[in-house]
Design an enzyme around this catalytic site. Structure first.
Site, PDB file in Angstrom:
ATOM      1  N   THR A 248      -8.471   6.696  -1.696  1.00  0.00           N
ATOM      2  CA  THR A 248      -9.821   6.151  -1.823  1.00  0.00           C
ATOM      3  C   THR A 248     -10.838   7.261  -1.574  1.00  0.00           C
ATOM      4  O   THR A 248     -11.977   7.167  -2.021  1.00  0.00           O
ATOM      5  CB  THR A 248     -10.064   4.996  -0.830  1.00  0.00           C
ATOM      6  OG1 THR A 248      -9.511   5.367   0.441  1.00  0.00           O
ATOM      7  CG2 THR A 248      -9.412   3.719  -1.309  1.00  0.00           C
TER       8      THR A 248
ATOM      9  N   LYS B 179       1.305  14.366   0.804  1.00  0.00           N
ATOM     10  CA  LYS B 179      -0.064  14.682   0.358  1.00  0.00           C
ATOM     11  C   LYS B 179      -0.215  16.181   0.075  1.00  0.00           C
ATOM     12  O   LYS B 179      -1.134  16.590  -0.608  1.00  0.00           O
ATOM     13  CB  LYS B 179      -1.072  14.225   1.409  1.00  0.00           C
ATOM     14  CG  LYS B 179      -1.100  12.697   1.593  1.00  0.00           C
ATOM     15  CD  LYS B 179      -2.135  12.297   2.641  1.00  0.00           C
ATOM     16  CE  LYS B 179      -2.082  10.829   3.027  1.00  0.00           C
ATOM     17  NZ  LYS B 179      -2.815   9.961   2.089  1.00  0.00           N
TER      18      LYS B 179
ATOM     19  N   LYS C 220     -14.658   8.280  -3.330  1.00  0.00           N
ATOM     20  CA  LYS C 220     -15.882   8.619  -2.587  1.00  0.00           C
ATOM     21  C   LYS C 220     -16.422   9.969  -3.055  1.00  0.00           C
ATOM     22  O   LYS C 220     -17.631  10.151  -3.228  1.00  0.00           O
ATOM     23  CB  LYS C 220     -15.592   8.660  -1.080  1.00  0.00           C
ATOM     24  CG  LYS C 220     -15.203   7.285  -0.514  1.00  0.00           C
ATOM     25  CD  LYS C 220     -14.615   7.354   0.899  1.00  0.00           C
ATOM     26  CE  LYS C 220     -13.908   6.046   1.223  1.00  0.00           C
ATOM     27  NZ  LYS C 220     -13.001   6.150   2.388  1.00  0.00           N
TER      28      LYS C 220
ATOM     29  N   LYS D 159      -7.850  13.936   4.668  1.00  0.00           N
ATOM     30  CA  LYS D 159      -6.968  12.756   4.601  1.00  0.00           C
ATOM     31  C   LYS D 159      -5.944  12.917   5.719  1.00  0.00           C
ATOM     32  O   LYS D 159      -5.883  13.976   6.350  1.00  0.00           O
ATOM     33  CB  LYS D 159      -6.252  12.702   3.251  1.00  0.00           C
ATOM     34  CG  LYS D 159      -5.646  14.052   2.837  1.00  0.00           C
ATOM     35  CD  LYS D 159      -5.068  14.049   1.436  1.00  0.00           C
ATOM     36  CE  LYS D 159      -6.075  14.114   0.341  1.00  0.00           C
ATOM     37  NZ  LYS D 159      -6.296  12.868  -0.345  1.00  0.00           N
ATOM     38  N   ARG D 160      -5.148  11.890   5.974  1.00  0.00           N
ATOM     39  CA  ARG D 160      -4.097  12.056   6.981  1.00  0.00           C
ATOM     40  C   ARG D 160      -3.177  13.198   6.588  1.00  0.00           C
ATOM     41  O   ARG D 160      -2.996  13.490   5.400  1.00  0.00           O
ATOM     42  CB  ARG D 160      -3.277  10.761   7.105  1.00  0.00           C
ATOM     43  CG  ARG D 160      -3.941   9.711   7.955  1.00  0.00           C
ATOM     44  CD  ARG D 160      -4.112  10.166   9.394  1.00  0.00           C
ATOM     45  NE  ARG D 160      -2.870  10.064  10.113  1.00  0.00           N
ATOM     46  CZ  ARG D 160      -2.641   9.178  11.085  1.00  0.00           C
ATOM     47  NH1 ARG D 160      -3.583   8.333  11.467  1.00  0.00           N
ATOM     48  NH2 ARG D 160      -1.480   9.141  11.696  1.00  0.00           N
TER      49      ARG D 160
ATOM     50  N   HIS E 250       0.807  -1.230   0.000  1.00  0.00           N
ATOM     51  CA  HIS E 250       0.000   0.000   0.000  1.00  0.00           C
ATOM     52  C   HIS E 250       0.833   1.270   0.000  1.00  0.00           C
ATOM     53  O   HIS E 250       0.341   2.331   0.389  1.00  0.00           O
ATOM     54  CB  HIS E 250      -0.908   0.050   1.233  1.00  0.00           C
ATOM     55  CG  HIS E 250      -1.989  -0.975   1.240  1.00  0.00           C
ATOM     56  ND1 HIS E 250      -3.253  -0.740   0.760  1.00  0.00           N
ATOM     57  CD2 HIS E 250      -1.995  -2.251   1.671  1.00  0.00           C
ATOM     58  CE1 HIS E 250      -4.000  -1.819   0.907  1.00  0.00           C
ATOM     59  NE2 HIS E 250      -3.250  -2.756   1.459  1.00  0.00           N
TER      60      HIS E 250
HETATM   61  C1  26V Z   1       2.105   1.636   8.266  1.00  0.00           C
HETATM   62  C2  26V Z   1       2.341   1.623   9.602  1.00  0.00           C
HETATM   63  C3  26V Z   1       3.703   1.552  10.067  1.00  0.00           C
HETATM   64  C4  26V Z   1       3.907   1.370  11.514  1.00  0.00           C
HETATM   65  C5  26V Z   1       2.836   1.700  12.428  1.00  0.00           C
HETATM   66  C6  26V Z   1       1.447   1.624  11.938  1.00  0.00           C
HETATM   67  C7  26V Z   1       1.265   1.654  10.483  1.00  0.00           C
HETATM   68  C8  26V Z   1      -0.003   1.701   9.996  1.00  0.00           C
HETATM   69  C9  26V Z   1      -0.225   1.725   8.649  1.00  0.00           C
HETATM   70  C10 26V Z   1       0.832   1.706   7.783  1.00  0.00           C
HETATM   71  C11 26V Z   1       0.546   1.634   6.339  1.00  0.00           C
HETATM   72  C12 26V Z   1       0.651   2.877   5.609  1.00  0.00           C
HETATM   73  C13 26V Z   1       0.254   2.608   4.221  1.00  0.00           C
HETATM   74  C14 26V Z   1      -1.105   3.132   3.877  1.00  0.00           C
HETATM   75  O1  26V Z   1      -1.930   3.435   4.698  1.00  0.00           O
HETATM   76  N1  26V Z   1      -1.316   3.247   2.610  1.00  0.00           N
HETATM   77  C15 26V Z   1      -2.513   3.807   2.049  1.00  0.00           C
HETATM   78  O2  26V Z   1      -3.329   2.723   1.632  1.00  0.00           O
HETATM   79  C16 26V Z   1      -4.530   3.160   1.015  1.00  0.00           C
HETATM   80  C17 26V Z   1      -5.344   1.928   0.697  1.00  0.00           C
HETATM   81  O3  26V Z   1      -4.685   1.168  -0.254  1.00  0.00           O
HETATM   82  C18 26V Z   1      -4.211   3.969  -0.228  1.00  0.00           C
HETATM   83  O4  26V Z   1      -5.410   4.435  -0.776  1.00  0.00           O
HETATM   84  C19 26V Z   1      -3.311   5.149   0.116  1.00  0.00           C
HETATM   85  O5  26V Z   1      -2.914   5.818  -1.056  1.00  0.00           O
HETATM   86  C20 26V Z   1      -2.099   4.666   0.868  1.00  0.00           C
HETATM   87  O6  26V Z   1      -1.335   5.760   1.334  1.00  0.00           O
END
Ligand code: 26V
Length: 818
Positions: free
Chosen positions: A660, A558, A664, A552-553, A361
């Protein structure tokens, strides 16, 4: 003519009211006349759960007895949002609910709002998992969602007087939570630490401590499918409720320490996204839920069998790894097969690699999880041995293919330097059948850049599944007015389970009366949002202005900075009289920053202070407003998205995996201003270039600029509007004269600007001018908006799930006995 849809629950409103009444009386012990909204919510939810029970049990039985392969969606996050209205809709009790509330004299909106939102995810990745379990159930695919039931979800965001983010604990379990069903009989033991012993040549892991994983099952009702799948979220408990010896030594507090430590594992969701910290507790969480889930799957599909033939395991279930967080499942399944069931290495490896698939992701290299081998060795000594052997075997295979040493070193799963690391994305790629990105561009960049070495060697493993969102929650429930209009326009409500039918709206984009009704829906949604904003946040929103949203975050890539700099430039233009007859706008931001992410938090502070200064300035009145509601979450998304006219998707090209929110918004009739990034590319292709505001550098431009030596200052000097905006921030206009407050942000813009905000500023200002021109022609704007809705059916999560079924899982919906 309206087509006939599947039969709804055969229950009258009065009968449903009767059920709610008896729940209030016998379960909650409250009198109907004194029941609060929160009591009624619990009563309704329990009544709905009763209605789900039969289907839930039948779905489970069919899953185990049938011979359709199931899907186990392994995800550390499921950002499910409130459950009640979704469940009512999906089981066909929504009308009865409305009637029952009327009969009983309760306000249905208040009852719905009494539910606490389970914030068990950070953002897009967690919400995607929630959309996918909804679609799996709606399509009738036998599936489990497997995850963690955090006691505290994503923090509640507040802003202090200075406009800074303050994080408050999200204690979502303060009131009765009627959905989760604790199933003690399906508990699992999960071990940690200890040593590996050899007995007669067999390896035996003797953990130093273990915890009890208790499943809390949530029903996932499919939309009109008669199926109810299970979202199984694990909670950690202690086995040693009390350490008697410590208690006898009168160390009462010490006696409960093991219990406290065991329960800590699932206490809190890590609020970081994208920058893994390598924290021990996080690895404990990951292993905890994955180990419990794998054992649970074996127990489910080989019930009561002491010597199951696990060579059939990949025909029973396949696991989808939602990012790298559950990847420790690969060595865990190997360990189970080798050490608990006595399979030889090759058989175990064959079973394992046919069971797992991995979704990536991200594209940010710093977001790819890496664990220190030392930490894994301390917590999971046997797994480290297995990883070491997987790596050795993998390297041998690469050598046999004749790859050079440098390349092999780059690809190692376990690095061999002084401080060895385990690269989880590589382990996932090697230990499964398929790897997918989440949008076309993203999957291409994974192949070309991030995982290029792997794609060169194993090209057949790589594929794409473009993300999608559930139309039930994000159109039907969030936007009832638009939904009614769509159903009327199409003569059916079948679009909710077959979203490509929205195509049928395209001709209506040229029907003046339909266009006017569509415009009225948006206006009404804007009025509603203004009322909601006033009640919830206490701020004024003028529904006569254009609603322009960026939610968004908060992350540098971003580029919320780009938006706020453009707002500041516009403000400056108003002040110096060069703004002309600009279009009145309200700019909405919604964003949480990771608590330790200083730059992101400073950006939040800046946005809040820009909002404050603009609000206090009478020169601007009625022309420009910035609104930054606290605590962006699913509920706020459900209110804001239907009211938005312009959606901002302005990440640096090549950085947003998919997005996403963009889907929406398009489905709710907003136009997008965006870069060629993530799923924007596919949205634009579908809705038509003339109905999408494209601007900015593309991936190749970004690469070229980096290579040439990017100089942000040159862009600041070249555009007086940008220079002015940066000067205002630096000069203390938004910090009461204090030039230090934003110094680090300004210095980053001028000297580093890694995500090239400065380089894209001029193009962004120009496209905003085009947006204004387009908006002034309301007929044209609404036509474009309708075409966005009509052509976004592809972005249903039902379509994504069908793509997963076809390209990755090689399974299908199971035939139902109903
Ligand atoms: C990474 C980590 C690292 C350590 C602690 C907790 C944590 C939690 C989540 C993540 C993953 C980050 C990746 C992410 O959220 N990607 C997003 O995924 C969406 C669904 O596919 C996508 O639409 C976004 O573009 C993408 O940034």
């Amino acid at each position: 003519m309206t087509e006939v849809t599947a039969p709804k629950a055969s229950l009258s409103g009065s009968e449903f009211a009767g059920e709610i009444r008896s729940k209030l009386k016998y379960q909650l012990g409250v009198d109907e006349s004194s029941a609060k909204a929160s009591d009624v919510y619990v009563a309704v939810a329990s009544a709905v759960r009763d209605h789900l029970s039969d289907s839930w049990m039948r779905t489970r039985a069919e899953m185990v007895q049938g011979n359709t392969k199931a899907v186990g969606y392994l995800s550390a996050e499921f950002l499910i949002g409130r459950q009640l209205s979704n469940a009512l809709l999906n089981v066909g009790l929504d009308e009865q609910f409305a009637l029952a509330m009327k009969e009983l004299g309760f306000d249905q909106d208040e009852v719905i709002a009494a539910e606490a939102e389970p914030g068990l995810g950070n953002g897009g990745l967690g919400r995607l998992a929630a959309c996918y379990v909804d679609s799996l159930a709606s399509l009738g695919v036998p599936a489990f969602g497997y995850g963690i039931r955090y006691r505290y979800g994503i923090f509640r965001q507040e802003f202090d007087k200075a406009g800074r983010q303050v994080e408050k604990p999200d204690y979502w379990l303060t009131q009765e939570e009627p959905w989760g069903h604790v199933d003690y009989h399906r508990s699992q033991r999960v071990g940690f630490g200890g040593t590996v012993q050899e007995h007669d040549g067999a390896k035996v892991w003797e953990p130093a401590w273990s915890v009890r994983a208790v499943p809390v099952d949530y029903p996932v009702p499919g939309y009109e499918s008669g199926r109810v799948n299970t979202l199984r979220l694990w909670e950690s408990r202690s086995y040693d409720e009390f350490d008697l010896s410590a208690f006898n030594d009168s160390d009462y507090m010490g006696a409960v320490v093991p219990q406290v430590e065991a329960e800590n594992i699932t206490k809190i969701l890590y609020p970081e996204d994208s920058t893994p910290q390598g924290k021990r507790l996080r690895l404990e969480q990951q292993y905890f839920f994955v180990a419990a889930s794998i054992h649970d799957a074996i127990a489910t599909f080989y019930p009561g069998q002491e010597h199951p033939d696990l060579r059939t395991f990949p025909e029973k279930i396949c696991f989808q790894l939602n990012d790298t967080h559950p990847v420790i499942g690969i060595p865990e399944l190997m360990r189970v097969l080798l050490d608990e069931y006595g399979y030889d290495w090759d058989t175990a490896w064959d079973i394992t690699t046919r069971t797992f698939n991995y979704t990536c992701h991200t594209l940010l290299p710093e977001a790819l999880e890496v664990w220190s081998a030392q930490l894994i060795g301390e917590l999971l000594p046997r797994h480290l041995q297995i990883i070491d052997r997987i790596d050795a075997q993998f390297v041998e295979g690469l050598e046999n293919k004749g790859l050079d040493g440098e390349r092999i070193d780059r690809m190692r799963i376990l690095t061999r330097d002084g401080n060895p690391q385990v690269r989880m994305a590589f382990l996932a790629t090697v230990g499964g059948l398929h790897v997918n990105g989440v949008a076309e561009l993203h999957s291409q960049l994974l192949r070309d850049v991030t995982l290029k070495d792997f794609s060169d060697v194993f090209p057949e493993r790589f594929t794409n599944v473009t993300n999608g969102v559930t139309p039930r929650r994000f159109v039907r429930l969030a936007n009832p007015r638009l939904s009614a209009l769509i159903s009327e326009g199409l003569g059916t409500d079948r679009w909710m389970s077959d979203l490509e039918r929205l195509q049928g709206l395209a001709p209506l984009a040229d029907d003046a009366s339909f266009v006017e009704r569509f415009a009225e829906v948006k206006r009404a949604n804007k009025r509603d949002f203004s009322v909601f904003a006033q009640q919830r946040y206490g701020f004024e929103v003028d529904p006569g202005t254009m609603f322009d949203s960026m939610v968004k975050r908060l992350h540098e890539y971003k580029r919320q900075s780009l938006k706020i700099l453009a707002v500041i430039a516009q403000y400056a233009a108003i002040k110096d009289g060069t703004a002309g007859d600009m279009l009145p706008r309200t700019v909405f931001f919604g964003a949480k920053a990771a608590p330790g992410y200083a730059m992101a938090k400073l950006t939040i502070r800046l946005i809040n202070n820009v909002a404050r200064v603009i609000d206090a300035d009478p020169d601007v009145a009625g022309r420009l407003q910035v609104r930054f509601p606290e605590n962006y979450n699913i509920e706020l998304a459900e209110h804001l998205i239907p009211a938005t006219e312009l959606d901002e998707q302005i990440s640096q090209a090549g950085k947003e995996a998919s997005g996403t929110g963009n889907m929406k918004f398009a489905l709710n009739g907003a136009l997008t201003v965006g870069t060629l990034d993530g799923a924007n590319v596919e949205i634009r292709e579908r809705v038509g270039a003339e109905n999408f505001f494209l601007f900015g550098l593309e991936v190749e431009d970004v690469d070229r600029l980096y290579a040439e030596g990017y100089d942000p200052l040159s862009y600041v000097q070249a555009d007086p509007r940008l220079r002015k905006a940066v000067d205002m921030v630096a000069g203390g206009v938004f910090s009461e004269g204090d030039r230090d407050v934003y110094a680090s942000l300004v210095s980053d813009w001028l000297t580093k600007d890694y995500f090239m905000t400065m380089a894209d500023f001029t193009a962004y200002m120009d496209i905003q001018q085009e947006v204004e021109d387009a908006y002034r022609d309301q007929a044209r704007w609404n036509r474009s908006a309708i075409l966005n809705v009509a052509n976004s059916g592809y972005f249903s999560s039902d379509r994504s799930i069908k793509d997963y079924l076809e390209r990755i899982w090689h399974t299908s919906p199971s035939p139902s006995s109903i």
